[in-house]
Design a protein around this motif. Structure first.
Motif, PDB file in Angstrom:
ATOM      1  N   ARG A   1      87.724  60.271  20.194  1.00 21.62           N
ATOM      2  CA  ARG A   1      87.889  61.582  20.820  1.00 21.62           C
ATOM      3  C   ARG A   1      88.498  61.522  22.220  1.00 21.62           C
ATOM      4  N   PHE A   2      88.583  60.341  22.829  1.00 18.93           N
ATOM      5  CA  PHE A   2      89.193  60.217  24.154  1.00 18.93           C
ATOM      6  C   PHE A   2      90.376  59.251  24.115  1.00 18.93           C
ATOM      7  N   GLY A   3      91.175  59.351  23.051  1.00 20.81           N
ATOM      8  CA  GLY A   3      92.301  58.443  22.894  1.00 20.81           C
ATOM      9  C   GLY A   3      91.952  57.330  21.925  1.00 20.81           C
ATOM     10  N   PRO A   4      92.664  56.216  22.008  1.00 21.63           N
ATOM     11  CA  PRO A   4      92.400  55.107  21.082  1.00 21.63           C
ATOM     12  C   PRO A   4      90.944  54.654  21.152  1.00 21.63           C
ATOM     13  N   VAL A   5      90.433  54.188  20.039  1.00 20.16           N
ATOM     14  CA  VAL A   5      89.078  53.645  20.032  1.00 20.16           C
ATOM     15  C   VAL A   5      89.031  52.483  21.020  1.00 20.16           C
ATOM     16  N   PRO A   6      88.089  52.493  21.956  1.00 22.40           N
ATOM     17  CA  PRO A   6      88.068  51.443  22.981  1.00 22.40           C
ATOM     18  C   PRO A   6      87.712  50.077  22.407  1.00 22.40           C
ATOM     19  N   ASP A   7      88.265  49.052  23.037  1.00 19.54           N
ATOM     20  CA  ASP A   7      87.860  47.687  22.731  1.00 19.54           C
ATOM     21  C   ASP A   7      86.552  47.341  23.429  1.00 19.54           C
ATOM     22  N   LEU A   8      86.258  48.086  24.498  1.00 20.77           N
ATOM     23  CA  LEU A   8      85.077  47.820  25.305  1.00 20.77           C
ATOM     24  C   LEU A   8      84.618  49.108  25.963  1.00 20.77           C
ATOM     25  N   VAL A   9      83.304  49.320  25.995  1.00 24.04           N
ATOM     26  CA  VAL A   9      82.719  50.434  26.740  1.00 24.04           C
ATOM     27  C   VAL A   9      81.942  49.857  27.918  1.00 24.04           C
ATOM     28  N   LEU A  10      82.307  50.305  29.117  1.00 24.66           N
ATOM     29  CA  LEU A  10      81.611  49.905  30.334  1.00 24.66           C
ATOM     30  C   LEU A  10      80.789  51.080  30.832  1.00 24.66           C
ATOM     31  N   CYS A  11      79.515  50.829  31.112  1.00 22.73           N
ATOM     32  CA  CYS A  11      78.610  51.901  31.526  1.00 22.73           C
ATOM     33  C   CYS A  11      78.013  51.542  32.888  1.00 22.73           C
ATOM     34  N   GLY A  12      78.127  52.447  33.843  1.00 19.73           N
ATOM     35  CA  GLY A  12      77.565  52.195  35.170  1.00 19.73           C
ATOM     36  C   GLY A  12      78.573  52.531  36.255  1.00 19.73           C
ATOM     37  N   ILE A  13      78.465  51.858  37.353  1.00 22.35           N
ATOM     38  CA  ILE A  13      77.383  50.987  37.785  1.00 22.35           C
ATOM     39  C   ILE A  13      76.206  51.880  38.152  1.00 22.35           C
ATOM     40  N   ASN A  14      75.062  51.663  37.514  1.00 21.50           N
ATOM     41  CA  ASN A  14      73.921  52.553  37.678  1.00 21.50           C
ATOM     42  C   ASN A  14      73.258  52.366  39.037  1.00 21.50           C
ATOM     43  N   GLU A  15      72.827  53.470  39.626  1.00 19.10           N
ATOM     44  CA  GLU A  15      72.111  53.408  40.895  1.00 19.10           C
ATOM     45  C   GLU A  15      70.632  53.190  40.606  1.00 19.10           C
ATOM     46  N   GLY A  16      70.264  51.945  40.428  1.00 19.39           N
ATOM     47  CA  GLY A  16      68.910  51.583  40.031  1.00 19.39           C
ATOM     48  C   GLY A  16      68.974  50.651  38.836  1.00 19.39           C
ATOM     49  N   SER A  17      68.027  49.730  38.761  1.00 17.28           N
ATOM     50  CA  SER A  17      68.069  48.715  37.716  1.00 17.28           C
ATOM     51  C   SER A  17      67.689  49.273  36.353  1.00 17.28           C
ATOM     52  N   ASN A  18      68.089  48.543  35.325  1.00 15.00           N
ATOM     53  CA  ASN A  18      67.677  48.818  33.950  1.00 15.00           C
ATOM     54  C   ASN A  18      67.115  47.527  33.386  1.00 15.00           C
ATOM     55  N   LEU A  19      65.791  47.418  33.453  1.00 10.11           N
ATOM     56  CA  LEU A  19      65.086  46.183  33.123  1.00 10.11           C
ATOM     57  C   LEU A  19      63.910  46.480  32.202  1.00 10.11           C
ATOM     58  N   GLY A  20      63.570  45.516  31.354  1.00  9.30           N
ATOM     59  CA  GLY A  20      62.396  45.666  30.511  1.00  9.30           C
ATOM     60  C   GLY A  20      62.423  46.947  29.705  1.00  9.30           C
TER      61      GLY A  20
ATOM     62  N   THR B   1      82.011  46.567  21.486  1.00  8.70           N
ATOM     63  CA  THR B   1      81.324  45.779  22.501  1.00  8.70           C
ATOM     64  C   THR B   1      81.112  46.616  23.755  1.00  8.70           C
ATOM     65  N   ALA B   2      79.968  46.429  24.408  1.00 10.16           N
ATOM     66  CA  ALA B   2      79.643  47.264  25.558  1.00 10.16           C
ATOM     67  C   ALA B   2      78.880  46.470  26.608  1.00 10.16           C
ATOM     68  N   LEU B   3      79.027  46.913  27.853  1.00 11.70           N
ATOM     69  CA  LEU B   3      78.308  46.329  28.979  1.00 11.70           C
ATOM     70  C   LEU B   3      77.700  47.451  29.803  1.00 11.70           C
ATOM     71  N   ALA B   4      76.388  47.401  30.024  1.00 13.68           N
ATOM     72  CA  ALA B   4      75.705  48.297  30.948  1.00 13.68           C
ATOM     73  C   ALA B   4      75.489  47.533  32.242  1.00 13.68           C
ATOM     74  N   ALA B   5      75.962  48.085  33.364  1.00 10.68           N
ATOM     75  CA  ALA B   5      75.857  47.414  34.659  1.00 10.68           C
ATOM     76  C   ALA B   5      75.039  48.269  35.613  1.00 10.68           C
ATOM     77  N   SER B   6      74.104  47.624  36.324  1.00  8.46           N
ATOM     78  CA  SER B   6      73.194  48.352  37.202  1.00  8.46           C
ATOM     79  C   SER B   6      72.989  47.596  38.506  1.00  8.46           C
ATOM     80  N   LEU B   7      72.721  48.366  39.555  1.00  4.26           N
ATOM     81  CA  LEU B   7      72.413  47.804  40.864  1.00  4.26           C
ATOM     82  C   LEU B   7      70.900  47.827  41.046  1.00  4.26           C
ATOM     83  N   HIS B   8      70.329  46.666  41.302  1.00  2.29           N
ATOM     84  CA  HIS B   8      68.873  46.532  41.409  1.00  2.29           C
ATOM     85  C   HIS B   8      68.395  47.070  42.756  1.00  2.29           C
ATOM     86  N   LEU B   9      67.767  48.243  42.714  1.00  4.07           N
ATOM     87  CA  LEU B   9      67.324  48.924  43.935  1.00  4.07           C
ATOM     88  C   LEU B   9      65.817  49.140  43.947  1.00  4.07           C
ATOM     89  N   ASP B  10      65.089  48.391  43.144  1.00  6.41           N
ATOM     90  CA  ASP B  10      63.682  48.707  42.954  1.00  6.41           C
ATOM     91  C   ASP B  10      62.885  48.671  44.247  1.00  6.41           C
TER      92      ASP B  10
END
Length: 265
Positions: A92-111, A132-141
């Motif tokens: 729906r947003f052009g060619p099917v992506p080879d990779l989905v990048l998510c973030g960089i989140n303001e706060g960690s995503n752990l456990g 394939t996908a990568l979720a990226a987060s900044l650890h601000l705990d």
């Protein structure tokens, strides 16, 4: 002609979040074909939700121009990141992506907090559909537990540098792999080396505390019981333990699907 990987960049902090911009810049610097599609407003805690925000039975999708990225198609979408990721992997947003990048989140995503994260949720939606996908987060705990009176710095560049360094390896992983990266909120020179760390549901993180506090504040007509808060269980070698020691941590998010229920005849 050499194939230029097509990368979709999304998040759960919204289209105007600085972490999203840092991630998009990093993908562009790698020479990838980048499209950005992100929620029109804050959508943290939405997991892989497919919620859409309708106005006159329509979903508002508007073009945006991101600072420093004049050639990048960017969309503000009135939907949760899980819906955006699903739409993207279905073309729906052009060619099917080879990779989905998510973030960089303001706060960690752990456990266990990973289960609730819109950032991780969008990555898992993509992975479930073979992208394939990568979720990226900044650890601000620590900052979230005791926020400084004058605010605290956000080292988006540190997280972006780590993402840039690992992107070639992420892209070469098996299709549908889902990676979870947490980076200490420190200047690059103060971080320790990247480590691979086990992800476990046994722990959680202070990022959940504001959500349960908001629930308690807003909920009405609930019975008064023994109230508790999400806890933290730090296991040696886990993502929680390593990022608290100053290491950017990379984990593989996966579910065990190879074990049958042995008590059904």
């Amino acid at each position: 002609m050499t194939h230029r990987p097509h990368v979709l960049v999304t998040n759960d902090d919204g289209i105007d979040a600085p972490g999203l911009l840092a991630l998009a810049h990093t993908a562009c610097e790698q020479g990838y074909d980048v499209t950005v599609a992100a929620p029109h407003q804050q959508a943290s805690g939405s997991a892989g939700g497919l919620t859409m925000f309708l106005v006159d039975e329509r979903i508002e999708v508007s073009h945006r121009r991101l600072p420093g990225l004049p050639g990048v198609e960017a969309y503000s979408v009135a939907a949760h990141p899980g819906m955006i990721a699903l739409a993207a992997v279905l073309g729906r947003f052009g060619p099917v992506p080879d990779l989905v990048l998510c973030g960089i989140n303001e706060g960690s995503n752990l456990g266990a907090a990973v289960l609730h994260s819109g950032t991780a949720g969008a990555a898992m939606v993509a992975g479930a559909h073979g992208v394939t996908a990568l979720a990226a987060s900044l650890h601000l705990d620590f900052e979230l537990e005791e926020p400084p009176a004058d605010g605290s710095a956000r080292y988006w560049g540190t997280a972006a540098d780590v993402v840039g360094a690992i992107l070639p390896k992420i892209l070469s992983a098996d299709a549908g792999s889902v990676f979870n990266l947490n980076v200490p909120n420190l200047p690059t020179e103060e971080t320790r080396p990247l480590v691979g760390a086990a992800w476990t549901l046994a722990g959680t993180a202070p990022t959940l505390l504001p959500f349960i506090a908001d629930f308690d504040r807003r909920a009405s007509a609930l019975p008064v019981g023994n109230l508790s808060a999400p806890g933290i269980k730090i296991i040696d070698g886990s993502d929680i333990a390593e990022v608290r020691n100053g290491h950017p941590t990379l984990s593989l998010l996966q579910w065990r699907g190879d074990t049958a229920i042995d008590w059904i005849e």
